[in-house]
Scaffold this motif. Sequence first.
Motif, short mmCIF file in Angstrom:
data_model
loop_
_atom_site.label_atom_id
_atom_site.label_comp_id
_atom_site.label_asym_id
_atom_site.label_seq_id
_atom_site.Cartn_x
_atom_site.Cartn_y
_atom_site.Cartn_z
N VAL A 1 0.81 -1.23 0.00
CA VAL A 1 0.00 0.00 0.00
C VAL A 1 0.84 1.28 0.00
O VAL A 1 0.67 2.14 -0.86
N PRO A 2 1.80 1.47 0.95
CA PRO A 2 2.57 2.72 0.93
C PRO A 2 3.34 2.91 -0.40
O PRO A 2 3.40 4.01 -0.95
N ALA A 3 3.89 1.82 -0.92
CA ALA A 3 4.67 1.91 -2.17
C ALA A 3 3.78 2.32 -3.34
O ALA A 3 4.15 3.18 -4.14
N MET A 4 2.59 1.73 -3.42
CA MET A 4 1.75 2.03 -4.58
C MET A 4 1.18 3.45 -4.51
O MET A 4 1.04 4.12 -5.53
N VAL A 5 0.89 3.94 -3.30
CA VAL A 5 0.40 5.31 -3.17
C VAL A 5 1.49 6.30 -3.60
O VAL A 5 1.23 7.25 -4.34
N LEU A 6 2.72 6.05 -3.18
CA LEU A 6 3.84 6.95 -3.55
C LEU A 6 4.09 6.96 -5.05
O LEU A 6 4.29 8.02 -5.66
N LEU A 7 4.08 5.78 -5.68
CA LEU A 7 4.31 5.71 -7.12
C LEU A 7 3.21 6.44 -7.87
O LEU A 7 3.47 7.25 -8.77
N TYR A 8 1.96 6.19 -7.49
CA TYR A 8 0.83 6.83 -8.15
C TYR A 8 0.87 8.34 -7.97
O TYR A 8 0.64 9.11 -8.91
N PHE A 9 1.23 8.77 -6.75
CA PHE A 9 1.34 10.20 -6.42
C PHE A 9 2.38 10.86 -7.34
O PHE A 9 2.14 11.92 -7.91
N ALA A 10 3.54 10.21 -7.51
CA ALA A 10 4.61 10.75 -8.35
C ALA A 10 4.18 10.86 -9.81
O ALA A 10 4.44 11.87 -10.48
N LEU A 11 3.48 9.85 -10.31
CA LEU A 11 3.04 9.86 -11.71
C LEU A 11 2.03 10.97 -11.97
O LEU A 11 2.12 11.69 -12.97
N VAL A 12 1.04 11.10 -11.07
CA VAL A 12 0.02 12.14 -11.26
C VAL A 12 0.63 13.52 -11.15
O VAL A 12 0.27 14.44 -11.89
N LEU A 13 1.58 13.67 -10.23
CA LEU A 13 2.28 14.94 -10.09
C LEU A 13 2.95 15.34 -11.39
O LEU A 13 2.91 16.52 -11.79
N PHE A 14 3.54 14.36 -12.07
CA PHE A 14 4.18 14.62 -13.37
C PHE A 14 3.13 15.10 -14.39
O PHE A 14 3.37 16.05 -15.14
N VAL A 15 1.96 14.45 -14.41
CA VAL A 15 0.87 14.85 -15.33
C VAL A 15 0.45 16.28 -15.04
O VAL A 15 0.26 17.10 -15.95
#
Length: 453
Positions: free
Chosen positions: A218-232
């Motif tokens: 859970v913590p890993a997937m939230v961080l990865l998703y957060f980083a990707l959306v931030l890029f968008v």
Amino acid sequence: MEQIIKIFSDYAWGLPLVLLLIGGGFYLLILSRFLPFRYIGHAIQVLRGKYDNPDDPGEISHFKALTTALSSTIGMGNIAGVAAAISLGGPGAMFWMWVSAIVGMSTKFFTSSLAVMFRGKDSNGDLQGGPMYFITEGLGKSWKPLAIMFSVFGLIGALPVVNVNQLTQAVNDILLKPNGIEVGLKSNLILSLILVSLTSVIILGGLKRISNAASKLVPAMVLLYFALVLFVLISNYQVVPKYFMMIFSDAFAANNFKGEPFLGGVVGALILLGIRRGAFSNEAGIGTAPMAHGATKTAEPIREGLVAMLGPAIDTLVVCTLTALAILVTGVWQTTEDNGVSLTASAFSESMPIYGKYLLMVCVAVFSISSLFSYSYYGSKCLSFLIGADKKHYYNYIYILSIVLAVTTPFSVMLNLIDGVFALMAIPTMLSTIILAPKVLKEAKAYFKRLEA
């Protein structure tokens, strides 16, 4: 069948349920004088393990309970559910999802405090928590029909059909079709067999294995998703303020709503859509999360209530908002007919043309697979309550079969089925929580007095 399930879902989500879920949550918020929000700092300290005691009753830590609950809520509701809400309701749907989350934080505080306050024993004599136990232990045996109602619908509500369905859609649209691989029953069944193998390894190992897997994923997937959306969002930074403001203005105008009116108007229908998608996303008031939080190692119910309250904040206020903004700022919600996970994939491809959709595929896979673990625990707990703890493992076989069913069924059918069943799970959960709320407040008063001493 598709039409029957849609009618069932729409009927279940009528005005009485909206009043019970949102009105009830708002009542709890006022009754507690916004208590959960006043102790967010304390909730974070509890989550970090400051008050952990290995001798306390229960099975898992506060952190593992929250991540187990989050692994079921931070799933396809955040990627497919938000996309479905925006493609039908436009930007304003997100505002009403926020409202459901703020009210939901209060609901989660009460339901999860009750899950620890009124733990019961299963037929094996093991300590268990969840709505079916706080109904029978807190309200008495005469209320058992309400607990049975929750457990019966919980058996269906815990099936992983939406997650599996959307994972299949993602694999087909992102990996197979663009690479010229034929998509059909054969490819879907192969995918379902892979998912069945992965899920079986974890769920047949019980809650300890489920919570260990969830606390890492859970913590890993939230961080990865957060980083990707931030890029968008950074790639489209010039339009972010415009669409952020549009979430507020469109919430009361419903200019982009494409569905049927509700209570005589499109704004009413938009509010209902946002609340439905919010409930699907954060599950506040549905009763699933208290089953995970009820297994926490603690002698203090209020601590677990405060930790549980963080769930809707992380899930809807953070993760869902990120998805909504990614879909809005890239413009794909207006330029494509895609729905569900395919719409979110289009948003990622717009900003990261080559690898965006593949990175989303990683998130979708982790979101979906981690959800598969915790839902099986919820379903087996419901079966254990109904027919005995020695037979709860039978649920895992029904669960594994449902993965194969979900792969071959349309998205709208799966979404409406789970929506409708969630509505029927919310009735016993919310009614019992509203009746037992004064006992939670009495316990909270005593707990904070002890804390200050």
